[in-house]
Scaffold this motif. Structure first.
Motif, PDB file in Angstrom:
ATOM      1  N   UNK A  55      47.725  22.393  36.147  1.00 45.65           N
ATOM      2  CA  UNK A  55      48.451  23.191  36.733  1.00 45.65           C
ATOM      3  C   UNK A  55      48.228  24.230  37.554  1.00 45.65           C
ATOM      4  N   UNK A  56      47.679  25.025  37.420  1.00 42.12           N
ATOM      5  CA  UNK A  56      46.151  26.649  37.979  1.00 42.12           C
ATOM      6  C   UNK A  56      45.333  25.954  38.990  1.00 42.12           C
ATOM      7  N   UNK A  57      45.145  24.560  38.965  1.00 40.80           N
ATOM      8  CA  UNK A  57      43.703  24.630  39.544  1.00 40.80           C
ATOM      9  C   UNK A  57      44.363  23.893  40.848  1.00 40.80           C
ATOM     10  N   UNK A  58      45.949  22.776  40.363  1.00 39.96           N
ATOM     11  CA  UNK A  58      45.855  22.706  41.711  1.00 39.96           C
ATOM     12  C   UNK A  58      47.411  23.853  42.000  1.00 39.96           C
ATOM     13  N   UNK A  59      47.227  25.090  41.957  1.00 41.19           N
ATOM     14  CA  UNK A  59      47.930  25.806  42.653  1.00 41.19           C
ATOM     15  C   UNK A  59      46.978  26.445  43.044  1.00 41.19           C
ATOM     16  N   UNK A  60      45.707  26.194  42.867  1.00 43.67           N
ATOM     17  CA  UNK A  60      44.374  26.995  43.585  1.00 43.67           C
ATOM     18  C   UNK A  60      44.591  26.265  44.724  1.00 43.67           C
ATOM     19  N   UNK A  61      44.180  24.823  44.302  1.00 40.81           N
ATOM     20  CA  UNK A  61      43.649  24.333  45.960  1.00 40.81           C
ATOM     21  C   UNK A  61      44.881  24.428  47.018  1.00 40.81           C
ATOM     22  N   UNK A  62      46.271  24.092  46.387  1.00 37.11           N
ATOM     23  CA  UNK A  62      47.363  24.455  47.520  1.00 37.11           C
ATOM     24  C   UNK A  62      47.273  25.592  48.411  1.00 37.11           C
ATOM     25  N   UNK A  63      46.841  26.955  47.600  1.00 39.34           N
ATOM     26  CA  UNK A  63      47.055  27.814  47.938  1.00 39.34           C
ATOM     27  C   UNK A  63      45.924  27.750  49.415  1.00 39.34           C
TER      28      UNK A  63
END
Length: 238
Positions: A184-192
């Motif tokens: 989840x946190x990596x997915x958030x970073x890549x989304x940003x």
């Protein structure tokens, strides 16, 4: 005169116990067909439930055994360095995985089969095929711990294809639907990061800041803070 007196006498009432017994007998007689139908239906349900349970157990067992065999071949393929042997192993494992996925589409073995085939295709840089399998994994097994992993990896495949919009959609699904997932946190970073690419600075800032709120101890939070500082220096955010 005696006869007249006898007519005036009250007829003794039937005992309560006997009246209840007669009432129950009449009730049972009246509803016996319905009762029999209910009994037979309940018996059929129990038998069907037992048979279904046994069939499900067998499907799980058979699919798991086939998945273990495919996993062994997959492991051999991963470690093989000879090109000819590796190609033969790849053909073999793809055949096993195809059988596993088609025969057990809703079982644990089918789930593992989709992941292995997607990983194999990812390693081969077959982005379209890998994306389809990762997405199928998430769609068919939405409650599995592998679902967010499948969504994230589908996003990576979409990026490799140059489809940033599709990648962003997968990353959003990965962390919005599975907040407790390790990806989840990596997915958030890549989304940003993709929001940055679209010059949507407000969404990028909001997403980076959300990492600090939801995953303060994550490595990705440190990277997100660095990006926030960089964006502020560049005048993209306040």
């Amino acid at each position: 005169m005696q006869a007249v007196q006898q007519q005036g006498q009250q007829v003794p009432q039937e005992p309560m116990r006997r009246r209840i017994a007669h009432f129950l007998a009449r009730t049972v007689d009246r509803f016996r067909i319905a009762l029999l139908v209910i009994i037979f239906a309940a018996a059929a349900f129990l038998v069907g439930y037992f048979i279904y349970g046994e069939i499900t157990k067998k499907l799980v067992s058979d699919s798991t055994l086939l998945a273990e065999a495919a996993q062994t071949t997959f492991g051999s393929w991963q470690s093989e360095t000879d090109a000819t042997k590796k190609a033969a192993l790849e053909k073999d494992v793809l055949g096993q995985l195809g059988t596993l996925i088609s025969r057990y589409p809703r079982q644990y073995g089918g789930q593992r089969g989709l992941l292995m085939r997607a990983d194999l295709r990812f390693a081969d840089k077959s982005w379209d095929d890998a994306l389809k399998d990762y997405q199928a994994l998430a769609d068919h097994f939405p409650k599995s711990y592998l679902a967010p992993i499948g969504l994230f990896d589908a996003g990576v495949c979409a990026e490799e294809k140059g489809d940033a919009d599709a990648a962003l959609a997968f990353y959003l699904r990965a962390f919005q639907g599975y907040k407790d997932s390790t990806v989840a946190p990596r997915a958030m970073f890549d989304a940003a990061r993709l929001y940055e690419g679209k010059q949507d600075w407000a969404s990028a800032q909001k997403t980076y800041e959300s990492i600090d709120t939801d995953y303060g101890q994550s490595l990705w939070n440190k990277l997100a803070k660095n990006r926030l500082v960089e964006l502020k220096i560049l005048g993209k955010t306040k």
